[in-house]
Write a protein that holds these residues in place. Structure first.
Motif, PDB file in Angstrom:
ATOM      1  N   UNK A 181       4.900 -10.423 -14.052  1.00 26.05           N
ATOM      2  CA  UNK A 181       5.713 -10.172 -12.862  1.00 26.05           C
ATOM      3  C   UNK A 181       6.745  -9.076 -13.135  1.00 26.05           C
ATOM      4  N   UNK A 182       7.299  -9.076 -14.344  1.00 25.66           N
ATOM      5  CA  UNK A 182       8.281  -8.045 -14.685  1.00 25.66           C
ATOM      6  C   UNK A 182       7.650  -6.647 -14.662  1.00 25.66           C
ATOM      7  N   UNK A 183       6.395  -6.563 -15.117  1.00 29.46           N
ATOM      8  CA  UNK A 183       5.764  -5.241 -15.127  1.00 29.46           C
ATOM      9  C   UNK A 183       5.485  -4.774 -13.703  1.00 29.46           C
ATOM     10  N   UNK A 184       5.142  -5.713 -12.813  1.00 28.54           N
ATOM     11  CA  UNK A 184       4.974  -5.343 -11.398  1.00 28.54           C
ATOM     12  C   UNK A 184       6.323  -4.899 -10.834  1.00 28.54           C
ATOM     13  N   UNK A 185       7.355  -5.676 -11.149  1.00 25.86           N
ATOM     14  CA  UNK A 185       8.714  -5.359 -10.678  1.00 25.86           C
ATOM     15  C   UNK A 185       9.096  -3.938 -11.085  1.00 25.86           C
ATOM     16  N   UNK A 186       8.887  -3.628 -12.364  1.00 29.47           N
ATOM     17  CA  UNK A 186       9.273  -2.305 -12.855  1.00 29.47           C
ATOM     18  C   UNK A 186       8.444  -1.199 -12.211  1.00 29.47           C
ATOM     19  N   UNK A 187       7.177  -1.509 -11.888  1.00 27.77           N
ATOM     20  CA  UNK A 187       6.309  -0.483 -11.300  1.00 27.77           C
ATOM     21  C   UNK A 187       6.733  -0.133  -9.881  1.00 27.77           C
ATOM     22  N   UNK A 188       7.543  -1.003  -9.259  1.00 29.43           N
ATOM     23  CA  UNK A 188       7.943  -0.779  -7.867  1.00 29.43           C
ATOM     24  C   UNK A 188       9.212   0.060  -7.760  1.00 29.43           C
ATOM     25  N   UNK A 189       9.772   0.445  -8.882  1.00 32.41           N
ATOM     26  CA  UNK A 189      10.929   1.330  -8.850  1.00 32.41           C
ATOM     27  C   UNK A 189      12.225   0.667  -8.445  1.00 32.41           C
ATOM     28  N   UNK A 190      12.651  -0.358  -9.172  1.00 31.39           N
ATOM     29  CA  UNK A 190      13.923  -1.018  -8.822  1.00 31.39           C
ATOM     30  C   UNK A 190      15.109  -0.056  -8.972  1.00 31.39           C
ATOM     31  N   UNK A 191      16.090  -0.218  -8.088  1.00 26.95           N
ATOM     32  CA  UNK A 191      17.319   0.577  -8.145  1.00 26.95           C
ATOM     33  C   UNK A 191      18.452  -0.365  -8.527  1.00 26.95           C
ATOM     34  N   UNK A 192      19.096  -0.077  -9.650  1.00 26.86           N
ATOM     35  CA  UNK A 192      20.161  -0.948 -10.116  1.00 26.86           C
ATOM     36  C   UNK A 192      19.664  -2.353 -10.419  1.00 26.86           C
ATOM     37  N   UNK A 193      18.401  -2.462 -10.819  1.00 23.51           N
ATOM     38  CA  UNK A 193      17.849  -3.767 -11.160  1.00 23.51           C
ATOM     39  C   UNK A 193      17.453  -4.599  -9.956  1.00 23.51           C
ATOM     40  N   UNK A 194      17.414  -3.959  -8.775  1.00 18.52           N
ATOM     41  CA  UNK A 194      17.084  -4.695  -7.560  1.00 18.52           C
ATOM     42  C   UNK A 194      15.987  -3.970  -6.784  1.00 18.52           C
ATOM     43  N   UNK A 195      15.155  -4.759  -6.111  1.00 17.59           N
ATOM     44  CA  UNK A 195      14.171  -4.206  -5.192  1.00 17.59           C
ATOM     45  C   UNK A 195      14.549  -4.583  -3.764  1.00 17.59           C
ATOM     46  N   UNK A 196      14.532  -3.600  -2.869  1.00 14.43           N
ATOM     47  CA  UNK A 196      14.840  -3.880  -1.468  1.00 14.43           C
ATOM     48  C   UNK A 196      13.664  -4.590  -0.805  1.00 14.43           C
ATOM     49  N   UNK A 197      13.944  -5.205   0.325  1.00 16.80           N
ATOM     50  CA  UNK A 197      12.896  -5.848   1.104  1.00 16.80           C
ATOM     51  C   UNK A 197      11.794  -4.875   1.470  1.00 16.80           C
ATOM     52  N   UNK A 198      12.179  -3.629   1.748  1.00 17.63           N
ATOM     53  CA  UNK A 198      11.172  -2.636   2.125  1.00 17.63           C
ATOM     54  C   UNK A 198      10.177  -2.379   0.996  1.00 17.63           C
ATOM     55  N   UNK A 199      10.633  -2.488  -0.243  1.00 18.07           N
ATOM     56  CA  UNK A 199       9.725  -2.251  -1.372  1.00 18.07           C
ATOM     57  C   UNK A 199       8.875  -3.478  -1.686  1.00 18.07           C
ATOM     58  N   UNK A 200       9.458  -4.663  -1.482  1.00 20.59           N
ATOM     59  CA  UNK A 200       8.735  -5.885  -1.824  1.00 20.59           C
ATOM     60  C   UNK A 200       7.740  -6.263  -0.732  1.00 20.59           C
ATOM     61  N   UNK A 201       8.100  -5.967   0.513  1.00 25.20           N
ATOM     62  CA  UNK A 201       7.288  -6.441   1.639  1.00 25.20           C
ATOM     63  C   UNK A 201       5.804  -6.046   1.530  1.00 25.20           C
ATOM     64  N   UNK A 202       5.474  -4.755   1.294  1.00 28.21           N
ATOM     65  CA  UNK A 202       4.049  -4.413   1.231  1.00 28.21           C
ATOM     66  C   UNK A 202       3.311  -5.117   0.093  1.00 28.21           C
ATOM     67  N   UNK A 203       4.022  -5.406  -0.993  1.00 29.22           N
ATOM     68  CA  UNK A 203       3.384  -6.097  -2.116  1.00 29.22           C
ATOM     69  C   UNK A 203       2.992  -7.508  -1.703  1.00 29.22           C
ATOM     70  N   UNK A 204       3.914  -8.172  -1.006  1.00 29.03           N
ATOM     71  CA  UNK A 204       3.616  -9.534  -0.569  1.00 29.03           C
ATOM     72  C   UNK A 204       2.543  -9.527   0.526  1.00 29.03           C
ATOM     73  N   UNK A 205       2.602  -8.525   1.412  1.00 28.86           N
ATOM     74  CA  UNK A 205       1.592  -8.436   2.468  1.00 28.86           C
ATOM     75  C   UNK A 205       0.205  -8.245   1.864  1.00 28.86           C
ATOM     76  N   UNK A 206       0.122  -7.602   0.718  1.00 27.26           N
ATOM     77  CA  UNK A 206      -1.140  -7.395   0.018  1.00 27.26           C
ATOM     78  C   UNK A 206      -1.844  -8.698  -0.300  1.00 27.26           C
ATOM     79  N   UNK A 207      -1.076  -9.782  -0.387  1.00 23.93           N
ATOM     80  CA  UNK A 207      -1.661 -11.076  -0.711  1.00 23.93           C
ATOM     81  C   UNK A 207      -2.520 -11.587   0.433  1.00 23.93           C
ATOM     82  N   UNK A 208      -2.346 -10.996   1.637  1.00 23.10           N
ATOM     83  CA  UNK A 208      -3.069 -11.416   2.838  1.00 23.10           C
ATOM     84  C   UNK A 208      -2.664 -12.810   3.316  1.00 23.10           C
TER      85      UNK A 208
END
Lengths: 13, 98
Positions: B15-42
């Motif tokens: 999960x950490x490697x996925x997190x890092x691949x999404x480009x966290x800013x200040x150690x945080x991911x915005x909803x806009x960055x996380x949303x498509x990843x979760x939507x990918x789960x269908x």
């Protein structure tokens, strides 16, 4: 800062 | 408070490697960055909304890496057919947030 959806912090609402 | 976190070290690394691949800013991911990843789960959007509610523990609209691991854990379990709980069980709360 927040995605569309008003004051919610939930991007899915 | 001494409960082991349900997210196992091997899973946390993934999960950490996925997190890092999404480009966290200040150690945080915005909803806009996380949303498509979760939507990918269908998974249905109402389920994903609940996953977000449970994982954004401080409700700041962003996920840090522990919160993101909670979200991913819940998504993977949901894909295996387990229901997403209505509230976060204590063993799922990251040790850093207790």
């Amino acid at each position: 800062q927040y995605p569309a959806g008003g004051s919610s912090t939930n991007p899915f609402l | 408070a001494d409960l082991p976190w349900v997210v196992k070290p091997e899973e946390k690394m993934k999960f950490d490697s996925i997190f890092d691949s999404l480009g966290p800013v200040g150690g945080m991911l915005s909803g806009e960055k996380v949303k498509p990843v979760l939507l990918n789960s269908k998974l249905p959007v109402d389920i994903l909304g609940r996953v977000w509610e449970l994982s954004d523990i401080d409700r700041d609209g962003m996920l840090d890496r522990d919160e993101f691991s909670v979200a991913m854990y819940l998504v993977y379990r949901a894909l295996e057919g387990e229901p997403v709980p209505m509230s976060l069980p204590p063993p799922l709360v990251p040790p850093s947030k207790r």
